[in-house]
Motif scaffolding. Structure first.
Motif, PDB file in Angstrom:
ATOM      1  N   GLY A   1     -18.647   0.706  16.627  1.00  0.00           N
ATOM      2  CA  GLY A   1     -18.997   0.167  17.943  1.00  0.00           C
ATOM      3  C   GLY A   1     -18.499   1.094  19.028  1.00  0.00           C
ATOM      4  O   GLY A   1     -18.282   2.296  18.789  1.00  0.00           O
ATOM      5  N   CYS A   2     -18.281   0.548  20.208  1.00  0.00           N
ATOM      6  CA  CYS A   2     -17.796   1.351  21.335  1.00  0.00           C
ATOM      7  C   CYS A   2     -17.127   0.392  22.316  1.00  0.00           C
ATOM      8  O   CYS A   2     -17.629  -0.709  22.524  1.00  0.00           O
ATOM      9  N   PRO A   3     -16.008   0.804  22.924  1.00  0.00           N
ATOM     10  CA  PRO A   3     -15.355  -0.112  23.867  1.00  0.00           C
ATOM     11  C   PRO A   3     -16.106  -0.241  25.194  1.00  0.00           C
ATOM     12  O   PRO A   3     -15.743  -1.079  26.010  1.00  0.00           O
ATOM     13  N   HIS A   4     -17.130   0.588  25.412  1.00  0.00           N
ATOM     14  CA  HIS A   4     -17.858   0.530  26.686  1.00  0.00           C
ATOM     15  C   HIS A   4     -19.110  -0.345  26.582  1.00  0.00           C
ATOM     16  O   HIS A   4     -19.523  -0.726  25.483  1.00  0.00           O
ATOM     17  N   GLN A   5     -19.686  -0.595  27.722  1.00  0.00           N
ATOM     18  CA  GLN A   5     -20.814  -1.537  27.812  1.00  0.00           C
ATOM     19  C   GLN A   5     -21.952  -0.899  28.614  1.00  0.00           C
ATOM     20  O   GLN A   5     -22.525  -1.549  29.502  1.00  0.00           O
ATOM     21  N   CYS A   6     -22.266   0.348  28.342  1.00  0.00           N
ATOM     22  CA  CYS A   6     -23.299   1.023  29.143  1.00  0.00           C
ATOM     23  C   CYS A   6     -24.608   0.223  29.066  1.00  0.00           C
ATOM     24  O   CYS A   6     -25.013  -0.207  27.987  1.00  0.00           O
ATOM     25  N   GLN A   7     -25.219   0.076  30.228  1.00  0.00           N
ATOM     26  CA  GLN A   7     -26.368  -0.836  30.313  1.00  0.00           C
ATOM     27  C   GLN A   7     -27.603  -0.327  29.573  1.00  0.00           C
ATOM     28  O   GLN A   7     -28.481  -1.093  29.241  1.00  0.00           O
ATOM     29  N   PHE A   8     -27.664   0.995  29.358  1.00  0.00           N
ATOM     30  CA  PHE A   8     -28.869   1.578  28.752  1.00  0.00           C
ATOM     31  C   PHE A   8     -28.724   1.754  27.237  1.00  0.00           C
ATOM     32  O   PHE A   8     -29.622   2.264  26.589  1.00  0.00           O
ATOM     33  N   CYS A   9     -27.589   1.365  26.682  1.00  0.00           N
ATOM     34  CA  CYS A   9     -27.256   1.701  25.291  1.00  0.00           C
ATOM     35  C   CYS A   9     -27.112   0.434  24.459  1.00  0.00           C
ATOM     36  O   CYS A   9     -26.590  -0.570  24.939  1.00  0.00           O
ATOM     37  N   ASP A  10     -27.527   0.490  23.198  1.00  0.00           N
ATOM     38  CA  ASP A  10     -27.437  -0.691  22.326  1.00  0.00           C
ATOM     39  C   ASP A  10     -26.191  -0.711  21.444  1.00  0.00           C
ATOM     40  O   ASP A  10     -25.995  -1.669  20.688  1.00  0.00           O
ATOM     41  N   VAL A  11     -25.329   0.302  21.540  1.00  0.00           N
ATOM     42  CA  VAL A  11     -24.098   0.258  20.732  1.00  0.00           C
ATOM     43  C   VAL A  11     -23.247  -0.980  21.066  1.00  0.00           C
ATOM     44  O   VAL A  11     -22.671  -1.596  20.157  1.00  0.00           O
ATOM     45  N   PRO A  12     -23.157  -1.404  22.351  1.00  0.00           N
ATOM     46  CA  PRO A  12     -22.332  -2.587  22.636  1.00  0.00           C
ATOM     47  C   PRO A  12     -22.798  -3.858  21.911  1.00  0.00           C
ATOM     48  O   PRO A  12     -22.055  -4.836  21.839  1.00  0.00           O
ATOM     49  N   LYS A  13     -23.999  -3.844  21.346  1.00  0.00           N
ATOM     50  CA  LYS A  13     -24.457  -4.999  20.548  1.00  0.00           C
ATOM     51  C   LYS A  13     -23.639  -5.099  19.254  1.00  0.00           C
ATOM     52  O   LYS A  13     -23.581  -6.147  18.632  1.00  0.00           O
TER      53      LYS A  13
ATOM     54  N   MET B   1     -22.489   6.620  17.525  1.00  0.00           N
ATOM     55  CA  MET B   1     -21.859   5.384  17.998  1.00  0.00           C
ATOM     56  C   MET B   1     -20.436   5.731  18.388  1.00  0.00           C
ATOM     57  O   MET B   1     -19.704   6.357  17.622  1.00  0.00           O
ATOM     58  N   GLY B   2     -20.048   5.303  19.583  1.00  0.00           N
ATOM     59  CA  GLY B   2     -18.672   5.550  20.009  1.00  0.00           C
ATOM     60  C   GLY B   2     -18.569   6.595  21.097  1.00  0.00           C
ATOM     61  O   GLY B   2     -19.445   7.443  21.249  1.00  0.00           O
ATOM     62  N   GLU B   3     -17.502   6.501  21.860  1.00  0.00           N
ATOM     63  CA  GLU B   3     -17.216   7.466  22.932  1.00  0.00           C
ATOM     64  C   GLU B   3     -16.117   8.396  22.394  1.00  0.00           C
ATOM     65  O   GLU B   3     -14.963   7.958  22.209  1.00  0.00           O
ATOM     66  N   PRO B   4     -16.451   9.676  22.107  1.00  0.00           N
ATOM     67  CA  PRO B   4     -15.492  10.545  21.417  1.00  0.00           C
ATOM     68  C   PRO B   4     -14.202  10.819  22.184  1.00  0.00           C
ATOM     69  O   PRO B   4     -13.185  11.162  21.572  1.00  0.00           O
TER      70      PRO B   4
ATOM     71  N   SER C   1     -19.783  13.183  26.370  1.00  0.00           N
ATOM     72  CA  SER C   1     -18.859  12.121  26.796  1.00  0.00           C
ATOM     73  C   SER C   1     -19.202  11.595  28.180  1.00  0.00           C
ATOM     74  O   SER C   1     -19.695  12.340  29.039  1.00  0.00           O
ATOM     75  N   ILE C   2     -18.875  10.311  28.401  1.00  0.00           N
ATOM     76  CA  ILE C   2     -18.973   9.777  29.772  1.00  0.00           C
ATOM     77  C   ILE C   2     -17.671  10.106  30.529  1.00  0.00           C
ATOM     78  O   ILE C   2     -17.557   9.811  31.695  1.00  0.00           O
ATOM     79  N   LEU C   3     -16.682  10.667  29.855  1.00  0.00           N
ATOM     80  CA  LEU C   3     -15.361  10.991  30.395  1.00  0.00           C
ATOM     81  C   LEU C   3     -14.691   9.785  31.063  1.00  0.00           C
ATOM     82  O   LEU C   3     -14.501   9.759  32.297  1.00  0.00           O
TER      83      LEU C   3
HETATM   84  S1  SF4 Z   1     -21.850   4.796  22.814  1.00  0.00           S
HETATM   85 FE1  SF4 Z   1     -21.805   6.026  24.703  1.00  0.00          FE
HETATM   86  S2  SF4 Z   1     -23.560   5.316  25.896  1.00  0.00           S
HETATM   87 FE2  SF4 Z   1     -23.149   3.756  24.306  1.00  0.00          FE
HETATM   88  S3  SF4 Z   1     -21.794   2.230  25.296  1.00  0.00           S
HETATM   89 FE3  SF4 Z   1     -20.489   3.754  24.297  1.00  0.00          FE
HETATM   90  S4  SF4 Z   1     -20.041   5.288  25.889  1.00  0.00           S
HETATM   91 FE4  SF4 Z   1     -21.797   4.091  26.570  1.00  0.00          FE
END
Ligand code: SF4
Length: 332
Positions: free
Chosen positions: A76-88, A127-130, A163-165
């Motif tokens: 998964g990913c700790p972020h919730q970017c609106q355009f990305c489906d990883v937060p699902k 998947m994930g923010e490195p 990265s979104i940094l």
């Molecule tokens: S994987 Fe990347 S784009 Fe997707 S929610 Fe995480 S930081 Fe955002």
């Protein structure tokens, strides 16, 4: 070292495959292997408007010349970017260096016919923010040649840190620390042969924050100033923009911040429609159907002396391309 992961499902796109991979405790992650699609002149329109995968197959770049791989760095990913489906997919934890490399091994074992490749571009942001898993990601990058040797492949790797940094990482590093460590790794360990991409998506910081689901990230101006203070060789730093309706992408503004073609390039990306982009009402402002829009943005960046690249997805490649979509489907 044995693979700590096993394939749960494989999804086929015209240019490659997406592997949904299961970890021993049952969590799902994704990794991918794709071929590049060469599109010039008339074939450009033919490919991007294609609904028939056979049209894409005609334009695939040989594996020996270029290969595109991605691996996940977190469950998964700790972020919730609106355009990305990883937060699902629920965020669980960072992956270990071996779990990251196990995906590379899995991809190599799944492609025994790729004996050599002069440019295997491998992204660590499926998947994930490195940035949150910096140590393991940089070590995994450094271990790629050993994994290729172990699998008896002749591969020249181009690791890609995208990265979104985030302003603060899970490991307690500041976004500026991450920026410095990645550039140092690029220049010192990889002799410049690392692709560093910063996800920008808008030149308006309030809009960026909203698109990143409220995450606080390093402002683009700070990124530009820092990169300008460093020696950058071989590969310039790429500022990525997914082009979305009503979202500001202003080349002049970036130029005034100090962005030049000497240290930077810009990558324009078509928005892949996702479940979350639909939920947030985000629409592509340029994709296969209105390609001229890419050219307008490109002209604005060229005017300020910054090179631009863009991958235009083919119509028939859009489904399932976005990170997390298939792991989400497989988990429900
Ligand atoms: S994987 Fe990347 S784009 Fe997707 S929610 Fe995480 S930081 Fe955002």
């Amino acid at each position: 070292m044995g693979a700590a992961v096993k394939t749960k499902n494989v999804y086929y796109l015209p240019s490659g495959r997406i592997f949904v991979v299961e970890l021993p405790e049952g969590d799902l992650i994704e990794c991918t292997e794709m071929r590049d699609v060469s599109m010039h002149g008339k074939s450009h329109r033919e490919v991007r408007e294609a609904s028939d995968p056979r049209v894409v197959w005609k334009h695939l770049v040989p594996y020996e010349d270029k290969w595109l791989l991605t691996v996940s760095t977190q469950i998964g990913c700790p972020h919730q970017c609106q355009f990305c489906d990883v937060p699902k997919v629920n965020f669980v934890r960072n992956l270990s260096e071996n779990e990251i490399l196990s995906q590379v091994r899995l991809l190599l074992h799944a492609t025994p016919y790729v004996e050599r490749c002069n440019k295997a571009k491998i992204g660590f942001a499926r998947m994930g923010e490195p940035a949150h898993n910096l140590k393991n990601v940089l070590w995994a990058m450094r271990s790629l040649p050993a994994v290729a040797d172990e699998c008896h492949r002749d591969i020249k790797w181009l690791p890609c840190f995208n990265s979104i940094l985030p302003a603060k990482t899970l490991e307690g590093k500041s976004g500026m620390d991450v920026l410095g460590e990645v550039i140092d790794a690029k220049e010192v360990f990889f002799d410049g042969f690392m692709h560093f991409q910063v996800s920008c998506n808008s030149t308006n910081e309030d809009t960026r924050r909203k698109l990143f689901g409220g995450a606080s990230v390093v402002p683009i101006e700070d990124v530009i100033k820092f990169v300008n203070s460093k020696k950058i060789t071989m590969r310039t730093v790429t500022l990525n923009f997914i082009l979305m309706d009503g979202v500001e992408v202003d080349a002049e503004k970036l130029s005034k911040m100090g962005m030049t073609g000497e240290k930077f390039m810009v990558k324009l990306i078509a928005l892949n429609r996702t479940n979350r982009s639909d939920e947030f009402g985000i629409k592509a402002s340029a994709n296969y159907s209105n390609y001229d829009e890419f050219e307008k943005y490109e002209a604005a960046f060229k005017k300020v002396g910054v090179p631009v690249c863009y991958d235009a997805v083919a119509r028939c490649e859009e489904a399932g391309l976005c990170c997390g979509q298939l792991a989400y489907i497989d988990q429900i």
